[in-house]
Design a protein around this motif. Structure first.
Motif, PDB file in Angstrom:
ATOM      1  N   ALA A 156      74.203  29.597 -21.944  1.00  0.00           N
ATOM      2  CA  ALA A 156      73.256  30.700 -21.769  1.00  0.00           C
ATOM      3  C   ALA A 156      73.747  31.984 -22.404  1.00  0.00           C
ATOM      4  CB  ALA A 156      73.001  30.927 -20.276  1.00  0.00           C
ATOM      5  N   SER A 157      75.068  32.179 -22.498  1.00  0.00           N
ATOM      6  CA  SER A 157      75.602  33.430 -23.030  1.00  0.00           C
ATOM      7  C   SER A 157      75.261  33.648 -24.492  1.00  0.00           C
ATOM      8  CB  SER A 157      77.123  33.485 -22.853  1.00  0.00           C
ATOM      9  OG  SER A 157      77.761  32.461 -23.593  1.00  0.00           O
ATOM     10  N   GLU A 166      69.289  35.239 -16.430  1.00  0.00           N
ATOM     11  CA  GLU A 166      68.184  34.344 -16.099  1.00  0.00           C
ATOM     12  C   GLU A 166      68.691  33.028 -15.519  1.00  0.00           C
ATOM     13  OE1 GLU A 166      64.486  34.602 -18.286  1.00  0.00           O
ATOM     14  OE2 GLU A 166      64.709  32.489 -18.827  1.00  0.00           O
ATOM     15  N   LEU A 167      69.756  32.484 -16.084  1.00  0.00           N
ATOM     16  CA  LEU A 167      70.322  31.248 -15.531  1.00  0.00           C
ATOM     17  C   LEU A 167      70.829  31.485 -14.111  1.00  0.00           C
ATOM     18  CD1 LEU A 167      71.353  28.354 -15.617  1.00  0.00           C
ATOM     19  CD2 LEU A 167      73.365  29.161 -16.890  1.00  0.00           C
ATOM     20  N   LYS A 182      61.458  33.227 -16.108  1.00  0.00           N
ATOM     21  CA  LYS A 182      61.484  32.453 -17.354  1.00  0.00           C
ATOM     22  C   LYS A 182      61.233  33.334 -18.575  1.00  0.00           C
ATOM     23  CE  LYS A 182      59.948  28.136 -15.154  1.00  0.00           C
ATOM     24  NZ  LYS A 182      58.937  27.046 -15.164  1.00  0.00           N
ATOM     25  N   LYS A 183      61.695  34.582 -18.527  1.00  0.00           N
ATOM     26  CA  LYS A 183      61.445  35.523 -19.615  1.00  0.00           C
ATOM     27  C   LYS A 183      62.149  35.110 -20.900  1.00  0.00           C
ATOM     28  CE  LYS A 183      61.944  40.405 -20.867  1.00  0.00           C
ATOM     29  NZ  LYS A 183      62.404  41.742 -20.418  1.00  0.00           N
ATOM     30  N   ILE A 184      63.379  34.634 -20.803  1.00  0.00           N
ATOM     31  CA  ILE A 184      64.168  34.304 -21.994  1.00  0.00           C
ATOM     32  C   ILE A 184      63.866  32.894 -22.493  1.00  0.00           C
ATOM     33  CG2 ILE A 184      66.489  34.064 -22.950  1.00  0.00           C
ATOM     34  CD1 ILE A 184      65.765  36.928 -22.258  1.00  0.00           C
ATOM     35  N   PHE A 185      63.939  31.919 -21.589  1.00  0.00           N
ATOM     36  CA  PHE A 185      63.860  30.514 -21.999  1.00  0.00           C
ATOM     37  C   PHE A 185      62.489  29.880 -21.784  1.00  0.00           C
ATOM     38  CE2 PHE A 185      68.288  31.325 -20.625  1.00  0.00           C
ATOM     39  CZ  PHE A 185      68.940  31.093 -21.821  1.00  0.00           C
ATOM     40  N   GLU A 200      56.711  29.875 -24.783  1.00  0.00           N
ATOM     41  CA  GLU A 200      56.730  31.340 -24.784  1.00  0.00           C
ATOM     42  C   GLU A 200      58.150  31.898 -24.776  1.00  0.00           C
ATOM     43  OE1 GLU A 200      53.960  33.024 -25.168  1.00  0.00           O
ATOM     44  OE2 GLU A 200      52.869  31.109 -25.195  1.00  0.00           O
ATOM     45  N   ALA A 201      59.139  31.085 -25.097  1.00  0.00           N
ATOM     46  CA  ALA A 201      60.528  31.537 -25.107  1.00  0.00           C
ATOM     47  C   ALA A 201      60.756  32.583 -26.189  1.00  0.00           C
ATOM     48  CB  ALA A 201      61.468  30.352 -25.327  1.00  0.00           C
ATOM     49  N   ALA A 202      61.758  33.443 -25.975  1.00  0.00           N
ATOM     50  CA  ALA A 202      62.055  34.502 -26.942  1.00  0.00           C
ATOM     51  C   ALA A 202      62.485  33.930 -28.291  1.00  0.00           C
ATOM     52  CB  ALA A 202      63.144  35.419 -26.378  1.00  0.00           C
ATOM     53  N   ILE A 203      63.089  32.746 -28.294  1.00  0.00           N
ATOM     54  CA  ILE A 203      63.517  32.103 -29.526  1.00  0.00           C
ATOM     55  C   ILE A 203      63.424  30.592 -29.344  1.00  0.00           C
ATOM     56  CG2 ILE A 203      65.948  32.060 -28.851  1.00  0.00           C
ATOM     57  CD1 ILE A 203      66.641  32.551 -31.810  1.00  0.00           C
ATOM     58  N   ARG A 204      63.161  29.878 -30.416  1.00  0.00           N
ATOM     59  CA  ARG A 204      63.070  28.423 -30.340  1.00  0.00           C
ATOM     60  C   ARG A 204      64.448  27.791 -30.556  1.00  0.00           C
ATOM     61  NH1 ARG A 204      58.535  26.267 -34.281  1.00  0.00           N
ATOM     62  NH2 ARG A 204      59.899  27.381 -35.752  1.00  0.00           N
TER      63      ARG A 204
END
Length: 335
Positions: A156-157, A166-167, A182-185, A200-204
Motif C-alpha cells: 500500500a505504501s 486506506e488499508l 475506497k478513495k484510493i483503491f 474508480e481507483a486513482a490509478i490502474r
C-alpha cells in the motif's frame, strides 16, 4: 550555483525517506527542504538531528540549487519546472517521465563504467524494476538466462500516505463491520490479494505494471519490450499483484538458464552488494524484516523439480529506501 540539494516534498513518505538517507551521508549540510503543498510551509522537522523548516515552494527556493529532488506531487513537480531551475532535476514522482530529454536511472542497476547523460531530468526507476534488473543483471554474465517469470507483490505504501491510511482504516472497519473507505483503491485491499483495482481507483494496477516493464526494459538495455543486446538479460514476463501489506515489495522469480546451475551456484552469484543473501540454512526474507534496510534481500533459492535448468528464488525490498538510495547516488553525481 550553490551546492544545495533542494528536496521538494520533504514531508511525504518518500520525501522523508530521502531526507533520512541524505542525512546519513556527507551531503546532509547541503539539504534544503521545500514544501510540496502550501499547508506544509513552515513545518518544523529535522535534518541529521538539527532543526529545519520546510520553505515555501517558490522560484527562489529551487532556482539556485545544484540538485532538485522531486518527491512531492505531480502538481509540485510541475511548479518546479515552471521556475526553470538550472540544477540537475531528479524526479521520484514520474511527472517528467514523458519528457523527451528525461533519462530513467537506477545507479544500483547500472554499469559504473557507462557514461551518464545529465542533460535532462533524471527519473528514478520504479523500485520493482530496480530490484528485478539488479538480480537478472547479476546472474546473466555467469549463468546466461533463457527466460524468466517474475510475480511482483505491491504494498500500500507505493500509493503514499493515502494508500497506507486506506488499508489501515479498511482493516479497522472490517473488524467493526463498518463501511470501507475506497478513495484510493476503489476495492477492498484489507485481507485481499488483487489483480486489479476498482474502476474508480486513482490509478490502474495495469498502468503500474506497464511502467515497471518500461523501466525494466531501459535498465536491462533493451531497446523495446523485446530482446536487448546479446549480452543483456532477456526481458522477463511480469505480473503485478497488490498485496494486503503496508510496506515493502516481495518477488517470486522463476528463472530458466541455458545451463543447469544448482541452488548453491545461484547463491554464490548473489553474495555481493547490493544483495543480502539468505542461504538455505536461513529464513527467506520478507517485507516486514526488510523495512528500513538497504539493498535487496534474496533467499528461498531452490531448483525447479520439473525443470533441471530452472530455479525459484524469493526477494524483498524496502521500496521507499531503494528509491531514496538511488536518488542519493544520482545527487552525488550532480554536486
Amino acid at each position: 550555483m550553490a551546492d544545495t540539494i533542494a528536496l521538494v516534498g520533504g514531508e511525504t513518505l518518500l520525501g522523508r525517506e530521502v531526507r533520512d538517507v541524505i542525512s546519513e551521508s556527507s551531503l546532509a549540510a547541503q539539504l534544503r527542504l521545500v514544501a510540496a503543498a502550501e499547508e506544509e510551509t513552515g513545518t518544523l522537522t529535522s535534518i541529521a538531528g538539527e532543526a529545519a523548516f520546510l520553505t515555501k515552494l517558490a522560484p527562489e527556493a529551487v532556482e539556485d540549487a545544484a540538485v532538485i529532488i522531486l518527491a512531492g506531487s505531480h502538481e509540485s513537480s510541475r511548479a518546479v519546472l515552471e521556475a526553470h531551475p538550472q540544477g540537475l532535476i531528479i524526479d521520484l514522482t514520474g511527472t517528467l517521465e514523458d519528457n523527451h530529454d528525461a533519462r530513467v536511472r537506477a545507479p544500483m542497476a547500472e554499469d559504473p563504467d557507462q557514461p551518464v547523460d545529465h542533460s535532462g531530468p533524471q527519473v528514478v526507476a520504479h523500485p520493482a524494476a530496480i530490484a528485478v534488473a539488479c538480480i537478472l543483471r547479476k546472474l546473466q554474465p555467469t549463468w546466461p538466462i533463457q527466460r524468466s517469470v517474475v510475480q511482483i507483490f505491491e504494498p500500500a505504501s507505493e500509493q503514499g500516505r493515502g494508500g497506507i491510511d486506506e488499508l489501515q482504516q479498511q482493516t479497522v472497519n472490517l473488524l467493526s463491520f463498518s463501511p470501507l473507505p475506497k478513495k484510493i483503491f476503489d476495492a477492498q485491499v484489507a485481507y485481499a490479494m488483487l489483480a486489479q483495482f476498482g474502476p474508480e481507483a486513482a490509478i490502474r494496477l495495469s498502468d503500474i505494471e506497464e511502467r515497471i516493464e518500461r523501466h525494466l526494459a531501459s535498465l536491462l538495455g533493451a531497446s523495446s519490450l523485446g530482446d536487448g543486446s546479446e549480452d543483456a538479460a532477456p526481458m522477463p514476463s511480469l505480473r503485478l499483484v497488490h498485496a494486503p501489506v503496508f510496506h515493502g515489495y516481495s518477488f517470486s522469480f522463476w528463472i530458466e538458464f541455458e545451463d543447469s546451475p544448482s541452488a548453491p551456484d545461484i547463491e554464490d552469484a548473489l553474495r555481493d552488494v547490493p544483495f543480502d543473501l539468505r542461504s538455505a540454512d536461513m529464513e527467506p526474507p520478507d517485507n516486514v524484516g526488510i523495512a528500513g534496510q538497504s539493498g535487496i534481500a534474496v533467499g528461498g533459492i531452490v531448483s525447479d523439480r520439473n525443470n533441471g535448468n530452472a530455479v525459484w528464488l524469493w526477494a524483498a525490498v524496502d521500496n521507499l529506501r531503494l528509491v531514496a538510495e538511488n536518488a542519493l547516488a544520482i545527487a552525488q553525481e550532480g554536486v
